[in-house]
Design a protein around this motif. Structure first.
Motif, PDB file in Angstrom:
ATOM      1  N   ASP A   1       0.834  -1.184   0.000  1.00 41.31           N
ATOM      2  CA  ASP A   1       0.000   0.000   0.000  1.00 41.31           C
ATOM      3  C   ASP A   1       0.875   1.243   0.000  1.00 41.31           C
ATOM      4  OD1 ASP A   1       1.038   0.074   2.508  1.00 41.31           O
ATOM      5  OD2 ASP A   1      -0.849  -0.314   3.556  1.00 41.31           O
ATOM      6  N   ASP A   2       0.249   2.390   0.136  1.00 41.75           N
ATOM      7  CA  ASP A   2       0.985   3.649   0.066  1.00 41.75           C
ATOM      8  C   ASP A   2       2.019   3.778   1.175  1.00 41.75           C
ATOM      9  OD1 ASP A   2      -0.442   4.438  -2.146  1.00 41.75           O
ATOM     10  OD2 ASP A   2      -2.012   5.419  -0.998  1.00 41.75           O
ATOM     11  N   THR A   3       1.690   3.257   2.366  1.00 38.24           N
ATOM     12  CA  THR A   3       2.630   3.355   3.483  1.00 38.24           C
ATOM     13  C   THR A   3       3.882   2.540   3.215  1.00 38.24           C
ATOM     14  OG1 THR A   3       0.727   3.571   4.967  1.00 38.24           O
ATOM     15  CG2 THR A   3       2.866   3.128   5.971  1.00 38.24           C
ATOM     16  N   GLU A   4       3.708   1.340   2.689  1.00 39.41           N
ATOM     17  CA  GLU A   4       4.862   0.502   2.373  1.00 39.41           C
ATOM     18  C   GLU A   4       5.693   1.112   1.252  1.00 39.41           C
ATOM     19  OE1 GLU A   4       3.191  -3.279   1.525  1.00 39.41           O
ATOM     20  OE2 GLU A   4       3.073  -3.894   3.626  1.00 39.41           O
ATOM     21  N   GLN A   5       5.021   1.713   0.281  1.00 30.38           N
ATOM     22  CA  GLN A   5       5.753   2.369  -0.797  1.00 30.38           C
ATOM     23  C   GLN A   5       6.553   3.558  -0.264  1.00 30.38           C
ATOM     24  OE1 GLN A   5       3.181   3.425  -4.017  1.00 30.38           O
ATOM     25  NE2 GLN A   5       2.735   1.311  -4.590  1.00 30.38           N
TER      26      GLN A   5
ATOM     27  N   VAL B   1       5.023  12.796  -3.103  1.00 29.76           N
ATOM     28  CA  VAL B   1       3.692  12.438  -3.611  1.00 29.76           C
ATOM     29  C   VAL B   1       3.019  11.422  -2.689  1.00 29.76           C
ATOM     30  CG1 VAL B   1       2.460  11.314  -5.503  1.00 29.76           C
ATOM     31  CG2 VAL B   1       4.243  12.971  -5.999  1.00 29.76           C
ATOM     32  N   SER B   2       3.765  10.399  -2.256  1.00 26.28           N
ATOM     33  CA  SER B   2       3.201   9.383  -1.358  1.00 26.28           C
ATOM     34  C   SER B   2       2.771  10.006  -0.038  1.00 26.28           C
ATOM     35  CB  SER B   2       4.231   8.279  -1.102  1.00 26.28           C
ATOM     36  OG  SER B   2       4.604   7.641  -2.304  1.00 26.28           O
ATOM     37  N   LEU B   3       3.588  10.917   0.481  1.00 31.06           N
ATOM     38  CA  LEU B   3       3.248  11.566   1.748  1.00 31.06           C
ATOM     39  C   LEU B   3       1.986  12.405   1.610  1.00 31.06           C
ATOM     40  CD1 LEU B   3       3.955  12.246   4.674  1.00 31.06           C
ATOM     41  CD2 LEU B   3       5.408  14.087   3.820  1.00 31.06           C
ATOM     42  N   LYS B   4       1.856  13.157   0.537  1.00 30.44           N
ATOM     43  CA  LYS B   4       0.646  13.963   0.329  1.00 30.44           C
ATOM     44  C   LYS B   4      -0.595  13.075   0.260  1.00 30.44           C
ATOM     45  CE  LYS B   4       2.383  18.125  -1.961  1.00 30.44           C
ATOM     46  NZ  LYS B   4       1.706  19.048  -1.033  1.00 30.44           N
ATOM     47  N   THR B   5      -0.472  11.939  -0.403  1.00 31.71           N
ATOM     48  CA  THR B   5      -1.610  11.021  -0.499  1.00 31.71           C
ATOM     49  C   THR B   5      -2.013  10.499   0.865  1.00 31.71           C
ATOM     50  OG1 THR B   5      -0.901  10.346  -2.716  1.00 31.71           O
ATOM     51  CG2 THR B   5      -2.421   8.894  -1.565  1.00 31.71           C
ATOM     52  N   LEU B   6      -1.027  10.094   1.669  1.00 32.68           N
ATOM     53  CA  LEU B   6      -1.317   9.546   2.994  1.00 32.68           C
ATOM     54  C   LEU B   6      -1.889  10.608   3.926  1.00 32.68           C
ATOM     55  CD1 LEU B   6       1.857   7.322   3.374  1.00 32.68           C
ATOM     56  CD2 LEU B   6      -0.490   6.504   3.251  1.00 32.68           C
ATOM     57  N   LEU B   7      -1.352  11.819   3.863  1.00 31.24           N
ATOM     58  CA  LEU B   7      -1.862  12.882   4.728  1.00 31.24           C
ATOM     59  C   LEU B   7      -3.286  13.278   4.343  1.00 31.24           C
ATOM     60  CD1 LEU B   7       1.273  15.226   5.046  1.00 31.24           C
ATOM     61  CD2 LEU B   7       0.412  13.560   6.708  1.00 31.24           C
ATOM     62  N   SER B   8      -3.595  13.220   3.063  1.00 32.48           N
ATOM     63  CA  SER B   8      -4.946  13.577   2.622  1.00 32.48           C
ATOM     64  C   SER B   8      -5.976  12.541   3.043  1.00 32.48           C
ATOM     65  CB  SER B   8      -4.975  13.743   1.096  1.00 32.48           C
ATOM     66  OG  SER B   8      -4.680  12.513   0.451  1.00 32.48           O
ATOM     67  N   THR B   9      -5.574  11.277   3.110  1.00 35.70           N
ATOM     68  CA  THR B   9      -6.494  10.211   3.529  1.00 35.70           C
ATOM     69  C   THR B   9      -6.580  10.091   5.042  1.00 35.70           C
ATOM     70  OG1 THR B   9      -4.715   8.559   3.382  1.00 35.70           O
ATOM     71  CG2 THR B   9      -6.078   8.909   1.420  1.00 35.70           C
TER      72      THR B   9
ATOM     73  N   GLU C   1      -3.527  24.900   4.743  1.00 36.19           N
ATOM     74  CA  GLU C   1      -4.622  24.889   5.708  1.00 36.19           C
ATOM     75  C   GLU C   1      -4.276  24.063   6.948  1.00 36.19           C
ATOM     76  OE1 GLU C   1      -8.083  23.547   3.740  1.00 36.19           O
ATOM     77  OE2 GLU C   1      -8.224  25.275   2.378  1.00 36.19           O
ATOM     78  N   ASP C   2      -3.514  22.987   6.759  1.00 35.26           N
ATOM     79  CA  ASP C   2      -3.185  22.102   7.868  1.00 35.26           C
ATOM     80  C   ASP C   2      -1.804  22.395   8.458  1.00 35.26           C
ATOM     81  OD1 ASP C   2      -1.843  21.344   5.609  1.00 35.26           O
ATOM     82  OD2 ASP C   2      -2.095  19.184   5.916  1.00 35.26           O
ATOM     83  N   PHE C   3      -1.325  23.637   8.308  1.00 39.17           N
ATOM     84  CA  PHE C   3      -0.011  23.990   8.820  1.00 39.17           C
ATOM     85  C   PHE C   3       0.011  23.815  10.340  1.00 39.17           C
ATOM     86  CE2 PHE C   3       3.111  27.207  10.282  1.00 39.17           C
ATOM     87  CZ  PHE C   3       4.241  26.666   9.679  1.00 39.17           C
ATOM     88  N   ASP C   4       1.031  23.119  10.850  1.00 41.21           N
ATOM     89  CA  ASP C   4       1.147  22.796  12.265  1.00 41.21           C
ATOM     90  C   ASP C   4       1.826  23.946  13.002  1.00 41.21           C
ATOM     91  OD1 ASP C   4       1.472  21.685  14.755  1.00 41.21           O
ATOM     92  OD2 ASP C   4       2.085  19.722  14.014  1.00 41.21           O
ATOM     93  N   THR C   5       1.031  24.793  13.646  1.00 36.36           N
ATOM     94  CA  THR C   5       1.577  25.952  14.353  1.00 36.36           C
ATOM     95  C   THR C   5       2.343  25.532  15.605  1.00 36.36           C
ATOM     96  OG1 THR C   5      -0.325  27.225  13.569  1.00 36.36           O
ATOM     97  CG2 THR C   5       1.001  28.212  15.305  1.00 36.36           C
ATOM     98  N   MET C   6       1.889  24.453  16.250  1.00 37.48           N
ATOM     99  CA  MET C   6       2.596  23.979  17.451  1.00 37.48           C
ATOM    100  C   MET C   6       4.002  23.509  17.103  1.00 37.48           C
ATOM    101  SD  MET C   6      -0.405  21.948  19.539  1.00 37.48           S
ATOM    102  CE  MET C   6       0.777  21.518  20.807  1.00 37.48           C
ATOM    103  N   LEU C   7       4.121  22.837  15.980  1.00 34.75           N
ATOM    104  CA  LEU C   7       5.444  22.401  15.553  1.00 34.75           C
ATOM    105  C   LEU C   7       6.309  23.608  15.186  1.00 34.75           C
ATOM    106  CD1 LEU C   7       7.220  19.948  14.995  1.00 34.75           C
ATOM    107  CD2 LEU C   7       6.276  19.847  12.685  1.00 34.75           C
ATOM    108  N   LEU C   8       5.697  24.638  14.621  1.00 27.35           N
ATOM    109  CA  LEU C   8       6.419  25.875  14.330  1.00 27.35           C
ATOM    110  C   LEU C   8       7.005  26.468  15.604  1.00 27.35           C
ATOM    111  CD1 LEU C   8       7.157  28.418  12.602  1.00 27.35           C
ATOM    112  CD2 LEU C   8       4.847  29.242  13.096  1.00 27.35           C
ATOM    113  N   GLU C   9       6.220  26.519  16.673  1.00 26.13           N
ATOM    114  CA  GLU C   9       6.707  27.064  17.930  1.00 26.13           C
ATOM    115  C   GLU C   9       7.811  26.197  18.520  1.00 26.13           C
ATOM    116  OE1 GLU C   9       3.295  27.503  20.394  1.00 26.13           O
ATOM    117  OE2 GLU C   9       2.659  29.383  19.452  1.00 26.13           O
ATOM    118  N   ASP C  10       7.711  24.882  18.311  1.00 24.51           N
ATOM    119  CA  ASP C  10       8.754  23.979  18.825  1.00 24.51           C
ATOM    120  C   ASP C  10      10.102  24.275  18.174  1.00 24.51           C
ATOM    121  OD1 ASP C  10       7.018  22.744  20.529  1.00 24.51           O
ATOM    122  OD2 ASP C  10       6.604  21.033  19.223  1.00 24.51           O
TER     123      ASP C  10
END
Length: 374
Positions: free
Chosen positions: A148-152, A188-196, A309-318
């Motif tokens: 699957d996408d994760t294994e790829q 590309v694989s990461l974008k697909t997994l994050l979208s799902t 839209e899904d920018f992680d502000t907490m990670l930005l502060e870290d």
């Protein structure tokens, strides 16, 4: 009398020839009448002939495309010393004149991508066969191993890291093309997994592993395998790979955080190291490469990251907190090398300029933003 006989024989031969010709013409005429070719059949025949000719031309074009893709220097449109047709390793270690965004996705080459996937699967299959787990071997032999996408994604990450283990010069077309395809496929694989939204914990572990392994490889102070490419050129090459991967904020923010943590460790090591030690110069070079990587990621992508839209502000502060801590740690090394603190001040200034110029300012804690100036 003899002359008359000869004339009669010639007349008989002429009559016979005429009779045979008439008979043959009649047979041909009857055959055409019995099997006439209709206009529709004639059009069909012409159409299939045309399709066969077009298919032959298409095969010839594909053969030429394959030949050109296997030889990156076989195109007159590009210089012979180009590392990759898309110039993947342009601006190596240099500030970008403009933001790149995700332009690399528009330059996919299907032939190179299929070749890359074949090599990834081949290495992954060989790794599984060589593993000690009999169950995984049995599943592989039975064809039950799910890809699957994760294994790829994981297979592509391992492929890229292994490629960097024996890193080649960036002017080597094979290495440049494989590195480019690996980076693009991971993104590309990461974008697909994050979208799902599937397997997010596993995805985070894979990405953290990728960032950590590449950062450690970039910061290797000496050649582990004696390779002639394991010096500064290899470090800049890996830095560029992390920079390209950082176009995705999910990777880029984690890369900055990982690099800042390694700066803290390296600063402490430099503080208690002998300046005349053989590894001191390598550590000094590595420090500048890491600080430069932060500057490149912030300058290239922070504005683009902030639009997600899904920018992680907490990670930005870290990682902003980690940058501030790294700057304070480098101030302690001012007696050893004052350029560290000056370079880090430039990075924090660039960061403050970008944070103040985008919509992230109201999302960041005010005291954290103010600490960038002190």
């Amino acid at each position: 009398m003899a002359e008359g006989g000869t004339t009669a024989a010639k007349d008989e031969s002429m009559k016979l020839a005429i009779a045979v010709a008439l008979l043959r013409s009649k047979f041909v005429k009857n055959g055409k009448q019995c099997n006439p070719i209709s206009p529709s059949q004639s059009e069909t025949l012409l159409r299939w002939k045309r399709k066969a000719k077009e298919r032959k031309q298409e095969i010839l074009r594909l053969r030429e495309d394959l030949k050109e893709s296997q030889d990156a220097s076989h195109c007159d449109l590009f210089p012979e010393n180009a590392s990759c047709k898309c110039y993947f390793f342009d601006n190596l270690g240099e500030l970008s004149p403009k933001h790149h965004g995700n332009d690399s996705f528009n330059r996919f080459n299907d032939i190179l991508r299929r070749r890359f996937l074949r090599q990834v699967r081949f290495k992954e299959r060989r790794r599984r066969i060589g593993s000690s787990s009999s169950s995984s071997q049995q599943r592989l032999c039975l064809g039950l191993a799910e890809e699957d996408d994760t294994e790829q994604l994981k297979a592509s990450v391992d492929f890229l890291v292994e490629l960097c283990e024996t890193v080649l010069p960036v002017d080597d077309s094979k290495f440049a093309n494989m590195a480019h395809q690996a980076v693009d496929f991971i993104l590309v694989s990461l974008k697909t997994l994050l979208s799902t939204g599937r397997n997010l914990e596993l995805v985070e572990r894979i990405i953290n592993s990728l960032v950590t392994r590449l950062t450690m490889k970039m910061c290797s102070y000496s050649s582990e395998n004696g390779s002639q490419h394991s010096g500064t050129d290899a470090q800049f090459c890996i830095q560029h790979l992390v920079r390209k991967l950082g176009s995705e904020p999910y990777i880029g923010q984690r890369a900055i955080l990982s690099v800042c943590q390694r700066i803290l460790v390296l600063a402490e090591r430099l503080l208690f190291s002998d300046p005349f030690d053989d590894t001191f110069a390598n550590m000094h070079e590595c420090m500048f490469i890491m600080i430069q990587l932060i500057e490149l990621l912030v300058g290239d992508y922070l504005l683009e990251w902030s639009k997600a839209e899904d920018f992680d502000t907490m990670l930005l502060e870290d990682w902003m907190t980690s940058i501030i801590q790294a700057r304070k740690a480098l101030e302690l090394l001012e007696s050893r090398n004052g350029l560290y603190a000056l370079y880090m001040d430039r990075v924090t200034g660039e960061l403050a300029k970008h944070i103040g110029g985008v919509s992230l300012l109201h999302k960041v804690k005010p005291d954290l933003f103010n600490r960038l100036f002190h």
